[in-house]
Design an enzyme around this catalytic site. Structure first.
Site, PDB file in Angstrom:
ATOM      1  N   HIS A   1       0.772  -1.159   0.146  1.00  0.00           N
ATOM      2  CA  HIS A   1       0.013  -0.078  -0.027  1.00  0.00           C
ATOM      3  C   HIS A   1       0.897   1.260   0.001  1.00  0.00           C
ATOM      4  O   HIS A   1       0.565   2.181  -0.875  1.00  0.00           O
ATOM      5  CB  HIS A   1      -1.002   0.101   1.124  1.00  0.00           C
ATOM      6  CG  HIS A   1      -1.646   1.336   1.262  1.00  0.00           C
ATOM      7  ND1 HIS A   1      -1.605   2.138   2.390  1.00  0.00           N
ATOM      8  CD2 HIS A   1      -2.984   1.428   0.967  1.00  0.00           C
ATOM      9  CE1 HIS A   1      -2.273   3.055   2.254  1.00  0.00           C
ATOM     10  NE2 HIS A   1      -3.098   2.784   1.424  1.00  0.00           N
TER      11      HIS A   1
ATOM     12  N   GLU B   1       2.219   1.871  -3.300  1.00  0.00           N
ATOM     13  CA  GLU B   1       0.820   2.157  -4.365  1.00  0.00           C
ATOM     14  C   GLU B   1       0.938   3.720  -4.055  1.00  0.00           C
ATOM     15  O   GLU B   1       0.853   4.593  -5.230  1.00  0.00           O
ATOM     16  CB  GLU B   1      -0.382   1.792  -4.114  1.00  0.00           C
ATOM     17  CG  GLU B   1      -1.643   2.308  -4.712  1.00  0.00           C
ATOM     18  CD  GLU B   1      -2.598   2.471  -3.799  1.00  0.00           C
ATOM     19  OE1 GLU B   1      -3.169   3.506  -3.784  1.00  0.00           O
ATOM     20  OE2 GLU B   1      -2.843   1.500  -3.072  1.00  0.00           O
ATOM     21  N   HIS B   2       1.092   4.367  -3.068  1.00  0.00           N
ATOM     22  CA  HIS B   2       1.011   6.106  -2.549  1.00  0.00           C
ATOM     23  C   HIS B   2       2.264   6.384  -3.287  1.00  0.00           C
ATOM     24  O   HIS B   2       1.970   7.680  -4.099  1.00  0.00           O
ATOM     25  CB  HIS B   2       1.063   5.961  -1.228  1.00  0.00           C
ATOM     26  CG  HIS B   2      -0.435   5.933  -0.497  1.00  0.00           C
ATOM     27  ND1 HIS B   2      -0.933   7.255   0.111  1.00  0.00           N
ATOM     28  CD2 HIS B   2      -1.107   5.192  -0.402  1.00  0.00           C
ATOM     29  CE1 HIS B   2      -2.018   7.017   0.425  1.00  0.00           C
ATOM     30  NE2 HIS B   2      -2.078   5.555   0.304  1.00  0.00           N
TER      31      HIS B   2
ATOM     32  N   GLU C   1      -4.285   8.064   7.583  1.00  0.00           N
ATOM     33  CA  GLU C   1      -4.966   7.038   7.091  1.00  0.00           C
ATOM     34  C   GLU C   1      -5.376   6.005   7.967  1.00  0.00           C
ATOM     35  O   GLU C   1      -6.566   5.472   8.185  1.00  0.00           O
ATOM     36  CB  GLU C   1      -4.554   6.373   5.746  1.00  0.00           C
ATOM     37  CG  GLU C   1      -5.644   5.710   4.831  1.00  0.00           C
ATOM     38  CD  GLU C   1      -5.106   5.249   3.475  1.00  0.00           C
ATOM     39  OE1 GLU C   1      -6.045   4.540   2.977  1.00  0.00           O
ATOM     40  OE2 GLU C   1      -4.075   5.529   3.247  1.00  0.00           O
TER      41      GLU C   1
END
Length: 421
Positions: A49, A52-53, A129
């Site tokens: 993740h 991906e950012h 997040e």
């Protein structure tokens, strides 16, 4: 519906799938990587993740702002997501801007720079997040459910990772994960819309030429265990997920399990909604879901209920699970079939959804499955198959996750006793 797919595999091993849609003026293009949370080690949980950012935060030739401006200057849309088995990067643009879209996705996957300042900034964003997820009980309860179902396994770890791991993650972990998993053999390119297959192939060959080459290790097989997670919080509602082991993609009971979920808790006419919300007023929200994977899957029921209603909710829910093993009517099965077929065919009107379906089917089955074949399998499911798959699923050891005022939510042992009665 007429379906026409074109498939090319480049000498590098990268597969390209396209479908031309005559009645649109746009193109969706995506790169779908067969790597996600379950491919991480415990020490690097969250790296997929994080990567991906960071892919959007600059390349050798473009800054983060230049990536965003390049897409939005032509009215396009770019995004990505990470799941437990896949990471996807995609754009949607006007058909004449396809070459720009392929260029940008190829650039961020082949030439990301991982600048230290950008990495630290994005580390902070991801920590925010994680904090937001922890503050959202009807969201974080699903992570705890997954962890209880697959304890001490990659399949049970959170997609976002944990605060401690993200704070301590070194920069080298990101390109390391990319070099190991973002390989031509482990990636599928899909494009749908007003396009020419040959043009897409040429663009991909040009802009994805620098993908790394490595042999990705197979993830640890998932081993459903079942279990319990309980967290007392000062909330107005108790958020509860009850689940079981269920069929994965390609298993014979896959379509019966999906139809079971639809008729049990898939809409306002479903059994759970009618009995628990409409007749008894015990919840505002209740629904069932399936979460298939490449090897096995989960069947779950979510409910949000008040503290005083929690004691009645679980016995009524378990009673409905018992009833569906004994009786399924033709009318409700037909309604469930119609819901699944409509959802499938409506999704085919979206270029983005079609892209994702092409890629996912190729990654799971090694072929593209025509919608007509899927519809035929849905139509073939019988009432007896629904009852049988319900008996099989609900015989597995349950998993329960509950957050909020949960003093009246039955313990796992009590639930197991009721299911066995």
């Amino acid at each position: 519906m007429t379906e026409s797919y074109s498939i090319t595999t480049l000498p590098s091993g990268l597969t390209i799938l396209t479908e031309r849609m005559e009645r649109v003026e746009t193109v969706s293009f995506g790169a779908y990587v067969g790597a996600g949370t379950r491919h991480e080690t415990a020490a690097e949980n969250g790296v997929a993740h994080f990567l991906e950012h960071m892919a959007f935060k600059g390349t050798a030739s473009r800054s983060a702002l230049e990536i965003a401006e390049a897409v939005e200057n032509v009215g396009g849309h770019i995004n990505a997501y990470t799941s437990r088995e896949q990471t996807a990067y995609y754009v949607k643009m006007l058909k004449e801007d396809l070459s720009l879209g392929v260029d940008i996705i190829g650039d961020i996957l082949c030439h990301s720079s991982f600048e230290p300042e950008e990495l630290e900034r994005e580390r902070g964003v991801i920590l925010q997040e994680i904090g937001q997820a922890n503050d959202t009980p009807d969201d974080i309860v699903f992570d705890h459910f997954q962890s209880a179902a697959y304890p001490s396994q990659p399949m049970g770890r959170p997609v976002l990772g944990t605060e401690a791991i993200i704070r301590g993650m070194k920069r080298d972990a990101l390109p390391g994960f990319m070099n190991q998993h973002y390989t031509p053999e482990n990636m599928v390119i899909a494009a749908c819309g007003k396009l020419e297959h040959g043009q897409v192939v040429d663009l991909v060959a040009q802009h994805f030429a620098d993908l790394p080459h490595a042999v990705a290790e197979s993830p640890m097989p998932s081993d459903y265990t079942g279990g319990e997670y309980r967290e007392e919080r000062d909330l107005d509602q108790a958020h509860i997920v009850l689940g079981f082991s269920a069929p994965g993609y390609g298993e014979p009971d896959y379509y019966p399990s999906m139809l079971l979920s639809t008729l049990l808790g898939g809409g306002m006419s479903s059994r759970l909604f009618q009995e628990i919300r409409e007749k008894r007023g015990l919840v505002y929200s209740i629904y069932s879901f399936t979460a298939p994977a490449n090897d096995g899957g989960l069947f779950g029921i979510y409910a949000g209920t008040g503290e005083s209603e929690a004691a009645e909710l679980m016995p009524v829910t378990l009673e409905e699970l018992a009833k569906v093993q004994l009786d399924v009517t033709a009318a409700e099965l037909n309604r469930a079939r119609a819901q699944l077929k409509a959802g499938l065919l409506m999704s085919l009107e979206s270029t983005g959804s079609r892209c994702e379906q092409l890629a996912r089917q190729w990654q799971i089955f090694g072929r593209v499955i025509p919608a007509t074949e899927t519809v035929a399998k849905i139509e073939a499911v019988t009432e007896a198959q629904i009852r049988a798959v319900a008996a099989k699923i609900f015989a597995s050891r349950p998993t329960v996750a509950a957050i909020g005022p949960i003093g009246q939510v039955p313990r796992l042992g009590n639930i197991m006793d009721r299911l066995a009665a």
